[in-house]
Structure formats: structure tokens, C-alpha cells
Design a protein around this motif. Structure first.
Motif, PDB file in Angstrom:
ATOM      1  N   PHE A  18       0.839  -1.206   0.000  1.00 30.47           N
ATOM      2  CA  PHE A  18       0.000   0.000   0.000  1.00 30.47           C
ATOM      3  C   PHE A  18       0.871   1.253   0.000  1.00 30.47           C
ATOM      4  O   PHE A  18       0.655   2.176  -0.804  1.00 30.47           O
ATOM      5  CB  PHE A  18      -0.917   0.012   1.223  1.00 30.47           C
ATOM      6  CG  PHE A  18      -1.804   1.227   1.294  1.00 30.47           C
ATOM      7  CD1 PHE A  18      -3.048   1.227   0.706  1.00 30.47           C
ATOM      8  CD2 PHE A  18      -1.370   2.383   1.933  1.00 30.47           C
ATOM      9  CE1 PHE A  18      -3.861   2.363   0.744  1.00 30.47           C
ATOM     10  CE2 PHE A  18      -2.165   3.524   1.982  1.00 30.47           C
ATOM     11  CZ  PHE A  18      -3.416   3.508   1.380  1.00 30.47           C
ATOM     12  N   LEU A  19       1.852   1.300   0.886  1.00 31.44           N
ATOM     13  CA  LEU A  19       2.711   2.477   0.977  1.00 31.44           C
ATOM     14  C   LEU A  19       3.508   2.676  -0.307  1.00 31.44           C
ATOM     15  O   LEU A  19       3.649   3.807  -0.797  1.00 31.44           O
ATOM     16  CB  LEU A  19       3.666   2.332   2.166  1.00 31.44           C
ATOM     17  CG  LEU A  19       3.044   2.473   3.558  1.00 31.44           C
ATOM     18  CD1 LEU A  19       4.067   2.115   4.627  1.00 31.44           C
ATOM     19  CD2 LEU A  19       2.527   3.893   3.770  1.00 31.44           C
ATOM     20  N   ALA A  20       4.030   1.579  -0.868  1.00 30.86           N
ATOM     21  CA  ALA A  20       4.844   1.680  -2.081  1.00 30.86           C
ATOM     22  C   ALA A  20       4.026   2.230  -3.240  1.00 30.86           C
ATOM     23  O   ALA A  20       4.462   3.158  -3.946  1.00 30.86           O
ATOM     24  CB  ALA A  20       5.421   0.312  -2.436  1.00 30.86           C
ATOM     25  N   VAL A  21       2.833   1.681  -3.444  1.00 25.65           N
ATOM     26  CA  VAL A  21       1.997   2.124  -4.567  1.00 25.65           C
ATOM     27  C   VAL A  21       1.531   3.561  -4.361  1.00 25.65           C
ATOM     28  O   VAL A  21       1.581   4.391  -5.288  1.00 25.65           O
ATOM     29  CB  VAL A  21       0.793   1.179  -4.746  1.00 25.65           C
ATOM     30  CG1 VAL A  21      -0.201   1.755  -5.766  1.00 25.65           C
ATOM     31  CG2 VAL A  21       1.259  -0.198  -5.195  1.00 25.65           C
ATOM     32  N   PHE A  22       1.095   3.893  -3.155  1.00 20.62           N
ATOM     33  CA  PHE A  22       0.595   5.238  -2.890  1.00 20.62           C
ATOM     34  C   PHE A  22       1.702   6.280  -3.049  1.00 20.62           C
ATOM     35  O   PHE A  22       1.515   7.314  -3.707  1.00 20.62           O
ATOM     36  CB  PHE A  22      -0.008   5.313  -1.491  1.00 20.62           C
ATOM     37  CG  PHE A  22      -0.627   6.652  -1.180  1.00 20.62           C
ATOM     38  CD1 PHE A  22      -1.797   7.052  -1.805  1.00 20.62           C
ATOM     39  CD2 PHE A  22      -0.042   7.500  -0.262  1.00 20.62           C
ATOM     40  CE1 PHE A  22      -2.369   8.291  -1.531  1.00 20.62           C
ATOM     41  CE2 PHE A  22      -0.600   8.735   0.024  1.00 20.62           C
ATOM     42  CZ  PHE A  22      -1.768   9.128  -0.610  1.00 20.62           C
ATOM     43  N   LEU A  23       2.866   6.004  -2.466  1.00 16.45           N
ATOM     44  CA  LEU A  23       3.967   6.966  -2.542  1.00 16.45           C
ATOM     45  C   LEU A  23       4.496   7.096  -3.971  1.00 16.45           C
ATOM     46  O   LEU A  23       4.789   8.204  -4.430  1.00 16.45           O
ATOM     47  CB  LEU A  23       5.087   6.556  -1.593  1.00 16.45           C
ATOM     48  CG  LEU A  23       4.761   6.668  -0.100  1.00 16.45           C
ATOM     49  CD1 LEU A  23       5.917   6.163   0.748  1.00 16.45           C
ATOM     50  CD2 LEU A  23       4.425   8.108   0.275  1.00 16.45           C
ATOM     51  N   LEU A  24       4.598   5.982  -4.687  1.00 13.28           N
ATOM     52  CA  LEU A  24       5.058   6.062  -6.072  1.00 13.28           C
ATOM     53  C   LEU A  24       4.049   6.796  -6.953  1.00 13.28           C
ATOM     54  O   LEU A  24       4.435   7.495  -7.897  1.00 13.28           O
ATOM     55  CB  LEU A  24       5.315   4.660  -6.636  1.00 13.28           C
ATOM     56  CG  LEU A  24       6.605   3.982  -6.179  1.00 13.28           C
ATOM     57  CD1 LEU A  24       6.661   2.546  -6.674  1.00 13.28           C
ATOM     58  CD2 LEU A  24       7.836   4.751  -6.668  1.00 13.28           C
ATOM     59  N   SER A  25       2.759   6.651  -6.645  1.00 18.83           N
ATOM     60  CA  SER A  25       1.733   7.376  -7.397  1.00 18.83           C
ATOM     61  C   SER A  25       1.936   8.875  -7.259  1.00 18.83           C
ATOM     62  O   SER A  25       1.768   9.627  -8.234  1.00 18.83           O
ATOM     63  CB  SER A  25       0.334   6.986  -6.904  1.00 18.83           C
ATOM     64  OG  SER A  25       0.074   5.617  -7.152  1.00 18.83           O
TER      65      SER A  25
END
Length: 239
Positions: A99-106
Motif C-alpha cells: 500500500f505504501l509503495a503504490v501510494f507513494l510512487l503514485s
């Protein structure tokens, strides 16, 4: 504008929309193909001017440099990124890490560009040793989130560059953060939603950690050059 010119432009647009799906060679060299069509469109309409040439040369510079610099940085620090992700996973758990990886990369995609954000996402998905099904889920959902987040600044992706360029004059006077100011209240919940869907994976990890093939410096520079051509093509089409 005469009927023959309108007909020619219609054929150009149809070719741009259809041929990348029909011909593999066009898909593989999409940037060069669109650049050629853009030159043809401007020539047919007689829209050449010194101002257009300056815009076409200037507008791609920022996003091209962003793609080049972040690509080189990713190549240099890829192992450190993998180690950091593994550390976060041990502390926060698999689903929270995704979740953190996808949200931050977005969100970061609007600065490091969608291209590099997608490469980092793929590297993270391989590092987490997911099943093939879950790996695809993370990458696809993550790329939707990255696609949303990248539009927040002109650095994120080429179409944002063109939008800001077209709205830079009165009455909008669009600057670097114009799209962020207008769209952030839609983009943040959307990115969070895609991050949530990406994190709906099984806790069991069944594969050994993998890594993407190392990129050469030549490949990074070629990718930056193609981005430059792509934005130039969009400038011509916009005209």
C-alpha cells in the motif's frame, strides 16, 4: 481550412490511434512514428513558425532531463531500494508495504516521471516474492495509480507538459503546480484506492526474490531521447 486538409488530418489522427495496435513495429517505435505524423500534420496545415519550433525544442527539455536523471539514479541505487523495501516489509508487513509503495510512487511519479515510477514498482513487486497472480495485481493496480499521480506536474508525463503549455497564457496562467492545485482532491483518493486494491494479496510468499535485468546507460539515454521526440510530437499535434 480546406476539405482536403481536413481529410488529411483525419487520416493522420486515425493512423495515430490505430496503427500502434495493428502493427508491432509501429508500437515498438511509437515515439518516432508519432513524431513523423506530427511533422506531417504541421506541414499539411502550413502551421510552421519560429515560435512553434522554439516551443517544440523547449517543451520536452524538463521531462526529458527528469527521465534521464532519475533513470541514472535508479540504476545506481536499485540495490539500496530493494534492501529498504525488504526492511519495511519486515517491520510493517506485506500488505502495508505494498500500500505504501503504490501510494507513494503514485505521488512521486509527478516528480520522478511515470516511467521511472513504473520501473521502481516492478522492482519492488519482484523483491516481495509474490505469486505471479499477485505480482500482476500489484503492477497493474500500481500503474493505474502512477498514471493518475503523474498528471499533477509537467514532469510527470508528456500530456501534463502539453496541458500546462496550452494553458500557460490568460486566463489560466498555468504554472508548474497548476494541475496539482486543480486536481489533487481527486488524485489523492484515487491513488489511495488503487494502492488499497494493489495490497489485496495473499500473505504467503511463494517465490524467491527476483530482480529486473540491469539497465545499461545506453538504454537510459535512448529512453530519454524517445521521450523528447514524443513530447515534440505532442507539441506538433497540439498546434
Amino acid at each position: 481550412m480546406s476539405i482536403p486538409v481536413i481529410a488529411a488530418l483525419t487520416l493522420i489522427i486515425l493512423a495515430a490511434l490505430s496503427m500502434p495496435f495493428l502493427i508491432h513495429a509501429v508500437e515498438k517505435e511509437l515515439e518516432i512514428f508519432l513524431f513523423t505524423l506530427g511533422l506531417l500534420a504541421v506541414t499539411i496545415t502550413g502551421a510552421w513558425s519560429a515560435h512553434l519550433v522554439i516551443d517544440a525544442v523547449k517543451e520536452p527539455l524538463a521531462i526529458t532531463l527528469a527521465v534521464l536523471i532519475t533513470g541514472l539514479l535508479f540504476r545506481r541505487f536499485k540495490n539500496q531500494i530493494n534492501a529498504f523495501v525488504s526492511h519495511i516489509e519486515k517491520k510493517a508487513g506485506l500488505k502495508a508495504t505494498i500500500f505504501l509503495a503504490v501510494f507513494l510512487l503514485s505521488l512521486l511519479s509527478s516528480v520522478i516521471t511515470a516511467i521511472i515510477a513504473a520501473l521502481v514498482l516492478c522492482e519492488i513487486a519482484l523483491t516481495l516474492r509474490l505469486s505471479r497472480r499477485d505480482t500482476l495485481r500489484v503492477i497493474v493496480m500500481g500503474c493505474f495509480g502512477i498514471g493518475m499521480g503523474a498528471i499533477l506536474t509537467p514532469l510527470g508525463e508528456p500530456l501534463s507538459t502539453i496541458v500546462v503549455n496550452k494553458l500557460s497564457g490568460a486566463p489560466h496562467n498555468a504554472g508548474f503546480l497548476y494541475l496539482f492545485d486543480v486536481l489533487w482532491m481527486y488524485i489523492l483518493p484515487g491513488a489511495a484506492a488503487f494502492a488499497f486494491f494493489a495490497s489485496r494479496v495473499k500473505d504467503a510468499q511463494i517465490q524467491q526474490a527476483g530482480q529486473m535485468q540491469n539497465e545499461t546507460s545506453k538504454l537510459i539515454f535512448v529512453r530519454a531521447a524517445k521521450v523528447y521526440l514524443f513530447v515534440m510530437a505532442l507539441v506538433f499535434f497540439g498546434k
